[in-house]
Design an enzyme around this catalytic site. Structure first.
Site, PDB file in Angstrom:
ATOM      1  N   CYS A  81     101.201  89.919 -41.883  1.00  0.00           N
ATOM      2  CA  CYS A  81     100.357  90.703 -40.961  1.00  0.00           C
ATOM      3  C   CYS A  81      98.883  90.495 -41.271  1.00  0.00           C
ATOM      4  CB  CYS A  81     100.680  92.190 -41.051  1.00  0.00           C
ATOM      5  SG  CYS A  81     102.351  92.548 -41.539  1.00  0.00           S
ATOM      6  N   HIS A 329      99.516  95.970 -32.593  1.00  0.00           N
ATOM      7  CA  HIS A 329      99.566  95.105 -33.771  1.00  0.00           C
ATOM      8  C   HIS A 329     100.238  93.779 -33.438  1.00  0.00           C
ATOM      9  CE1 HIS A 329      99.701  93.755 -37.801  1.00  0.00           C
ATOM     10  NE2 HIS A 329     100.778  94.347 -38.215  1.00  0.00           N
TER      11      HIS A 329
END
Ligand SMILES: [Zn+2]
Lengths: 379, 136
Positions: A81, A329
């Protein structure tokens, strides 16, 4: 030699069924190039984690060619991420090493596969041999930290829940956000349990999206832009991928180390930051991220948010974009969104909650705090 | 999802709860690494972790990843100075922080080949509404 951001671009974040990886990357990337009068980049760095979901690796060459820059050096950077922030760190290093113009694109297409497949792949950011083999989801790993944190510091469910309320309040006004919806505290703390104590509203959505920043060396920056935003520092730090061999489960040491190094390089202190985008994949991540940035003591951030701190008008204002919780996200793109958003705040053209800011910071976290990039920007 | 080959490769170390102790700083290192992450020393000695310890934190996962059952209960327990992750396969109703656990062998999931596999797992031996000796 100074490096500046002279152009940015981003797509709306969401479940973007009609757009593929290359469509998203082109939309964001070419917007950034358009901002510098179509001056071609000398290299392209792509931040991405799971393009394999689209059966597409080799993103550097693919995007260089598709965007119209066949031949330029281009490659993908992966740090779970934290891929977007890592791509910025690499792009910044390339300019420091002598290139004049580098385009950094973060792109992610998570909805290409059925949700269970995407969820399983996201858990690949953990330690396959010593964690994943036992079966934790990525939310589950973060839940382990959240329970420990709440218990150790006596943080209530309401205090943790205030994070999501603030994020949605901000994201509601961001036209690029994935979930533009206000929520109240009762909705957050009564939402379904995903991985106890993490509830649905503690978690970020699964998003598609792309963002881009165009980096330029100092002389070039002044030629290409009337409003260059200076990159004062980019600092990456790592921790064990497994959470088990870490000394503490109540903090993200890589985030602390990355922030300290960034502040040192930029010659500033946490109190100098006007606006920050921190990485809140879950409420607990956001809280630990705020503490790592030095905006709150360890154990205090959720309580401060509950008391109304960090909202628009406060210094620092945190996540005026709505954060990962509301903006969304798109994993490997998130770190680039954050930097692009802070740049727009400093230029004064962010189309949502606006902060009058001179100094901004972006914190992008990979894994459960194992790969963190902190970027400091100045008007 | 793991695979038969990957489980086979580490089966002995999984079953023995293999860890290292650093000869320089004395810290227990788990999962195994090639150097001590705390002091940098490469002077490490292999050890076997004790099979009893205490829960540090846990989670009940209602949205498990593919290959695992609903709910999947994951805990981190302290075993002889190491933090170890495993599924809680017995006594989950007594699970609290600081509960005492012992390591048993539990059926935890399925491999990519579709085969069920066993791993070290936790049994809660004393915790909420349960004192040690209440169970066999
Ligand atoms: Zn040592």
């Amino acid at each position: 030699m100074r490096v500046a951001v002279v152009g940015v671009g981003m797509t709306r974040v969401g479940r973007l069924v009609g757009k593929s990886i290359r469509d998203l990357a082109a939309e964001a990337g070419l917007k950034a190039v358009e901002e510098v009068g179509w001056e071609p980049p000398e290299a392209i760095v792509v931040g991405n984690m799971l393009s394999s979901l689209s059966e597409q690796e080799n993103l550097g060459a693919l995007l260089a060619d598709y965007l119209g820059y066949r031949g330029v050096p281009a490659f993908k950077v992966e740090a779970a991420c934290g891929s977007g922030g890592a791509a910025i760190a690499v792009g910044y290093s390339l300019v420091r090493a002598g290139l004049r113009r580098v385009l950094v694109i973060g792109v992610e297409k998570l909805t290409e596969a059925p949700t269970p497949v995407t969820t399983r792949r996201l858990a690949w950011a953990s330690d396959a041999d010593y964690e994943l083999v036992h079966g934790p989801s990525f939310a589950g790993l973060n839940a382990l930290l959240m329970r420990h944190y709440m218990s150790k510091y006596g943080v209530s469910r309401e205090e943790m829940g205030s994070w999501a309320v603030l994020m949605h309040e901000n994201g509601y006004r961001n036209p690029y956000a994935h979930i533009r919806k206000r929520v109240d505290l009762q909705t957050v703390i009564n939402s379904p349990v995903i991985a106890d104590p993490i509830r649905l509203f503690d978690a970020c959505p699964i998003s598609d999206g792309a963002a881009a920043v165009y980096l330029a060396a100092e002389g070039e920056a002044r030629r290409l832009s009337d409003t260059p935003v200076w990159v004062e520092a980019v600092a990456n730090a790592t921790d064990a991928v497994d959470i088990l061999s870490r000394k503490y489960l109540d903090r993200l040491e890589a985030a602390i180390r990355s922030a300290r190094e960034a502040y040192k390089l930029a010659g500033i202190k946490p109190k100098d930051v006007d606006v920050a985008e921190v990485h809140d994949a879950y409420s607990i991540t956001g809280v630990l991220g705020v503490e790592a940035m030095g905006f709150a003591e360890i154990g205090r951030a959720a309580k401060l948010v509950h008391e109304g701190r960090f909202a628009p008008g406060d210094k620092p204002t945190i996540n005026p974009s709505g954060g990962l919780k509301s903006r969304g996200h798109p994993v490997g793109a998130t770190g680039v969104y954050q930097v692009a958003e802070v740049v727009m705040q400093l230029r004064g053209d962010f189309p949502g909650v606006r902060v009058d800011a001179e100094v901004g910071a972006a914190q992008n976290v990979g894994g459960v705090g194992s790969n963190v990039t902190t970027t400091i920007l100045r008007r | 999802m793991t695979s038969v080959q990957r489980l086979w490769r580490r089966s002995r170390e999984y079953l023995s709860l293999k860890a290292f102790r650093c000869r320089r700083c004395g810290e227990v290192i788990y999962p195994p690494k090639r150097a001590c992450p705390y002091c940098g020393s490469r002077d490490l000695v292999e050890i076997t972790l004790p099979r009893k310890g205490r829960i540090i934190t846990y989670t009940v996962i209602n949205v498990p990843i593919e290959g695992f059952s609903k709910p999947t209960i994951i805990a981190v327990a302290e075993l002889g100075g190491a933090k170890v992750m495993a599924q809680v396969v017995e006594g989950a109703e007594h699970l609290v922080e600081d509960a005492e656990v012992e390591v048993v062998l539990g059926k935890v999931g399925r491999t990519v080949e579709g085969l069920e596999y066993y791993m070290p797992a936790f049994r809660v031996v004393s915790g909420k509404d349960l004192k040690e000796g209440d169970t066999d």
